[in-house]
Enzyme design. Structure first.
Site, PDB file in Angstrom:
ATOM      1  CB  SER A 126      -0.981  -0.006   1.175  1.00 43.97           C
ATOM      2  OG  SER A 126      -0.318   0.160   2.398  1.00 43.97           O
ATOM      3  CG  ASN A 127       3.500   2.626   3.048  1.00 44.64           C
ATOM      4  OD1 ASN A 127       3.344   3.797   3.362  1.00 44.64           O
ATOM      5  ND2 ASN A 127       3.188   1.618   3.859  1.00 44.64           N
ATOM      6  CE  LYS A 157      21.487  -9.021   4.100  1.00 45.55           C
ATOM      7  NZ  LYS A 157      20.549  -8.950   5.175  1.00 45.55           N
ATOM      8  CG  MET A 208       8.754  -8.055   5.810  1.00 42.31           C
ATOM      9  SD  MET A 208       8.446  -6.721   6.980  1.00 42.31           S
ATOM     10  CE  MET A 208       8.194  -7.688   8.457  1.00 42.31           C
ATOM     11  CG  LEU A 257      18.564  -6.611   9.342  1.00 43.02           C
ATOM     12  CD1 LEU A 257      19.627  -7.193  10.266  1.00 43.02           C
ATOM     13  CD2 LEU A 257      18.244  -5.177   9.736  1.00 43.02           C
ATOM     14  CB  ILE A 258      19.848  -2.909   3.718  1.00 41.43           C
ATOM     15  CG1 ILE A 258      18.392  -2.667   3.304  1.00 41.43           C
ATOM     16  CG2 ILE A 258      20.810  -2.504   2.609  1.00 41.43           C
ATOM     17  CD1 ILE A 258      17.944  -3.320   2.015  1.00 41.43           C
ATOM     18  CG  ASN A 278      12.387   0.912   6.802  1.00 43.65           C
ATOM     19  OD1 ASN A 278      11.608   0.394   5.995  1.00 43.65           O
ATOM     20  ND2 ASN A 278      12.415   0.549   8.084  1.00 43.65           N
ATOM     21  CG  HIS A 299       9.519   0.862  12.240  1.00 47.30           C
ATOM     22  ND1 HIS A 299       9.641  -0.494  12.001  1.00 47.30           N
ATOM     23  CD2 HIS A 299       9.235   0.988  13.556  1.00 47.30           C
ATOM     24  CE1 HIS A 299       9.441  -1.159  13.126  1.00 47.30           C
ATOM     25  NE2 HIS A 299       9.192  -0.288  14.082  1.00 47.30           N
TER      26      HIS A 299
HETATM   27  C1  GRF Z   1       4.025  -0.557   6.794  1.00 48.23           C
HETATM   28  O1  GRF Z   1       3.276  -0.457   7.965  1.00 48.23           O
HETATM   29  C2  GRF Z   1       5.438  -0.089   7.013  1.00 48.23           C
HETATM   30  O2  GRF Z   1       5.544   0.886   8.001  1.00 48.23           O
HETATM   31  C3  GRF Z   1       6.128  -1.346   7.473  1.00 48.23           C
HETATM   32  O3  GRF Z   1       5.540  -2.375   6.733  1.00 48.23           O
HETATM   33  C4  GRF Z   1       4.219  -2.004   6.379  1.00 48.23           C
HETATM   34  C5  GRF Z   1       4.073  -2.199   4.907  1.00 48.23           C
HETATM   35  O4  GRF Z   1       2.743  -2.056   4.494  1.00 48.23           O
HETATM   36  N1  GRF Z   1       7.557  -1.239   7.300  1.00 48.23           N
HETATM   37  P1  GRF Z   1       2.389  -2.049   2.954  1.00 48.23           P
HETATM   38  O5  GRF Z   1       2.943  -3.326   2.338  1.00 48.23           O
HETATM   39  O6  GRF Z   1       3.010  -0.812   2.353  1.00 48.23           O
HETATM   40  O7  GRF Z   1       0.900  -2.007   2.904  1.00 48.23           O
END
Ligand code: GRF
Length: 190
Positions: free
Chosen positions: A13-14, A65, A90, A92-93, A107, A109
């Protein structure tokens, strides 16, 4: 025009909020690539639907990695990507990408860092019984959600009784804060 890559593992969604801001001309950049470590994730499907090139490769098919990130780096270079935005990625870089993009990886969070780093930040906030949580955008370093904070927005959760309500409110903040913050970073830095 700055070329960015979005890294994501989930629903995206982001990622969509960033694409919408680009389309609405609130964000003057081009999303050259969507990188995912989860080929089956919804975000990969959504990227394809929106005409964004995808690189969906699982680290399991690489010997290390370093090898995994080296392959990602090759693609980033091929697409002239100069900035990375993690949005629900999900993992670590590692040093390969950190060294290639110093202060060029951010990022988002779902907590007010440094509180509730790592997995399930909303669940952590609920268990802790806090009345206020929020969203943080930060530079990425080698740690988990430890890099320099760029922007934060708080959320009063004292009247939000379910996880679903909190997550919806967090997402609403995220979808505005991420594009807005990217716009101001890219204006200043690049
Ligand atoms: C978001 O809440 C972001 O803060 C976290 O993971 C979620 C990702 O949501 N790091 P989406 O996949 O963008 O809906």
């Amino acid at each position: 025009m700055t070329n960015i890559a979005v890294f994501a593992s989930g629903t995206g969604s982001n990622f969509l909020a960033i694409l919408d801001a680009i389309e609405n001309k609130e964000l003057d950049l081009h999303c050259a690539l969507l990188v995912s470590d989860k080929p089956q994730s919804l975000v990969v499907e959504r990227a394809k639907q929106r005409g964004v090139k995808t690189l969906a490769i699982t680290p399991k098919s690489f010997p290390s990695k370093t090898a995994y990130e080296a392959t990602i780096l090759e693609h980033l270079k091929k697409h002239h990507v100069s900035f990375l935005a993690l949005a629900g990625y999900m993992r670590l870089i590692g040093p390969t990408l950190l060294q290639a993009y110093p202060r060029r990886i951010v990022n988002i969070h779902p907590s007010l860092l440094p509180s509730f780093k790592g997995l399930d930040a909303v669940g952590q906030a609920m268990s802790a019984g806090v009345k206020v949580t929020g969203v943080t955008i930060h530079y990425v370093d080698e740690g988990m959600d430890t890099g320099e904070i760029i922007a934060q927005e708080s959320l009063d959760i004292s009247n939000l009784t379910t996880r679903e309500h909190i997550e919806t409110a967090i997402h609403t903040i995220e979808h505005q804060l991420y594009p807005k913050t990217l716009a101001s970073i890219l204006k200043e830095d690049l």
